[in-house]
Design an enzyme around this catalytic site. Sequence first.
Site, PDB file in Angstrom:
ATOM      1  N   ARG A   1     -10.214   1.091   7.903  1.00  0.00           N
ATOM      2  CA  ARG A   1      -9.926  -0.309   8.232  1.00  0.00           C
ATOM      3  C   ARG A   1     -11.115  -0.984   8.889  1.00  0.00           C
ATOM      4  NH1 ARG A   1      -3.867   0.592   8.605  1.00  0.00           N
ATOM      5  NH2 ARG A   1      -2.926  -1.452   8.459  1.00  0.00           N
TER       6      ARG A   1
ATOM      7  N   ARG B   1      10.905  -1.389  11.901  1.00  0.00           N
ATOM      8  CA  ARG B   1       9.680  -1.025  12.620  1.00  0.00           C
ATOM      9  C   ARG B   1       9.404  -2.066  13.698  1.00  0.00           C
ATOM     10  NH1 ARG B   1       4.923   0.407   8.336  1.00  0.00           N
ATOM     11  NH2 ARG B   1       3.727  -0.740   9.873  1.00  0.00           N
TER      12      ARG B   1
ATOM     13  N   LYS C   1       0.837  -1.222   0.000  1.00  0.00           N
ATOM     14  CA  LYS C   1       0.000   0.000   0.000  1.00  0.00           C
ATOM     15  C   LYS C   1       0.860   1.255   0.000  1.00  0.00           C
ATOM     16  CE  LYS C   1      -2.068  -1.164   4.011  1.00  0.00           C
ATOM     17  NZ  LYS C   1      -1.345  -0.495   4.970  1.00  0.00           N
TER      18      LYS C   1
ATOM     19  N   ARG D   1      12.245  -5.452   5.755  1.00  0.00           N
ATOM     20  CA  ARG D   1      12.086  -4.000   5.553  1.00  0.00           C
ATOM     21  C   ARG D   1      12.890  -3.203   6.582  1.00  0.00           C
ATOM     22  NH1 ARG D   1       6.242  -1.234   5.153  1.00  0.00           N
ATOM     23  NH2 ARG D   1       5.866  -2.128   7.202  1.00  0.00           N
TER      24      ARG D   1
ATOM     25  N   ARG E   1      -0.802  -9.043  12.719  1.00  0.00           N
ATOM     26  CA  ARG E   1      -1.326  -8.017  11.810  1.00  0.00           C
ATOM     27  C   ARG E   1      -2.055  -8.679  10.646  1.00  0.00           C
ATOM     28  NH1 ARG E   1       3.937  -4.898  10.349  1.00  0.00           N
ATOM     29  NH2 ARG E   1       2.610  -3.645   9.005  1.00  0.00           N
TER      30      ARG E   1
HETATM   31  P1  AMP Z   1       0.176   0.485   8.450  1.00  0.00           P
HETATM   32  O1  AMP Z   1       1.353   1.414   8.359  1.00  0.00           O
HETATM   33  O2  AMP Z   1      -0.977   0.917   7.591  1.00  0.00           O
HETATM   34  O3  AMP Z   1       0.556  -0.958   8.256  1.00  0.00           O
HETATM   35  O4  AMP Z   1      -0.366   0.614   9.975  1.00  0.00           O
HETATM   36  C1  AMP Z   1       0.446   0.250  11.072  1.00  0.00           C
HETATM   37  C2  AMP Z   1      -0.395   0.097  12.340  1.00  0.00           C
HETATM   38  O5  AMP Z   1      -1.024   1.353  12.662  1.00  0.00           O
HETATM   39  C3  AMP Z   1      -1.549  -0.908  12.245  1.00  0.00           C
HETATM   40  O6  AMP Z   1      -1.111  -2.236  12.510  1.00  0.00           O
HETATM   41  C4  AMP Z   1      -2.499  -0.375  13.332  1.00  0.00           C
HETATM   42  O7  AMP Z   1      -2.029  -0.689  14.629  1.00  0.00           O
HETATM   43  C5  AMP Z   1      -2.348   1.136  13.175  1.00  0.00           C
HETATM   44  N1  AMP Z   1      -3.313   1.703  12.180  1.00  0.00           N
HETATM   45  C6  AMP Z   1      -3.009   2.326  11.012  1.00  0.00           C
HETATM   46  N2  AMP Z   1      -4.116   2.733  10.370  1.00  0.00           N
HETATM   47  C7  AMP Z   1      -5.161   2.357  11.161  1.00  0.00           C
HETATM   48  C8  AMP Z   1      -6.586   2.467  11.050  1.00  0.00           C
HETATM   49  N3  AMP Z   1      -7.165   3.042   9.970  1.00  0.00           N
HETATM   50  N4  AMP Z   1      -7.349   1.971  12.063  1.00  0.00           N
HETATM   51  C9  AMP Z   1      -6.795   1.387  13.143  1.00  0.00           C
HETATM   52  N5  AMP Z   1      -5.466   1.222  13.303  1.00  0.00           N
HETATM   53  C10 AMP Z   1      -4.649   1.700  12.332  1.00  0.00           C
END
Ligand code: AMP
Length: 218
Positions: free
Chosen positions: A87, A159, A13, A126, A170
């Site tokens: 989400r 990360r 993404k 990563r 996740r």
């Molecule tokens: P990402 O960078 O999109 O993989 O997001 C990393 C982490 O941030 C996720 O595993 C969630 O803990 C949190 N997160 C990011 N976006 C959301 C969202 N829209 N709703 C809830 N948690 C989020």
Amino acid sequence: MTVILLAPPGGGKGTQAKLLTKHYQMDHLSTGHMLRGALQQGTPLGREASKFVTAGLLVPDEIVIGIIKERLLAAETKGVILDGFPRTVAQAEALDHLLADTQRSVDLVINLEISPETSIQRLSGRRVCGQCGMEYHLLFYPPSVAGVCDQCGGGLVQRNDDVEEIIKNRWRVSEDERSTLQDFYAKRGLLRKIDGDGTIDQVFHRVVEVLGRTTQYG
Ligand code: AMP
């Protein structure tokens, strides 16, 4: 123009959103990036969100909707790529309301599909620059000097949520979330599925092709 990117962890993404933003001069809004920024700065919101992010769980809707609201309204005149938001259905409904306030709506939802094996391979390798956010991969896209960002010389870090146990968590969380959202947007005829396996360029061409076919971005 509002485009949502859905993908499992490691589905690309963020990578594809950055390329699309450059190609089409759109705004890139990533809730994951915003949350990590708040965490790093140690803001009250960051402290509240940190226990969820570090465990690979979803941050509560009201926190996430609160942080994206302002940015979404500020991006009013430009196209927007949403990466990691919505989400949940509650977030998707909140998004509809926020967009409707400025006479906008969701135009397209792209679902990037990859296998769990690809997810673990991509995420465990990563590394991210702690200074400028540039991303590398130990195998597929290593920096010229190990541990150092080519772009700004900053140190590369992993990360907290990119370790195997948390990646699995996740993935589980994302399977539920994506199937609900896919149903939500498929009913409106907005969902397009794209094979997310392959090189960054291959996937990018698939995405551009779908955008060209279904929107004004031909
Ligand atoms: P990402 O960078 O999109 O993989 O997001 C990393 C982490 O941030 C996720 O595993 C969630 O803990 C949190 N997160 C990011 N976006 C959301 C969202 N829209 N709703 C809830 N948690 C989020």
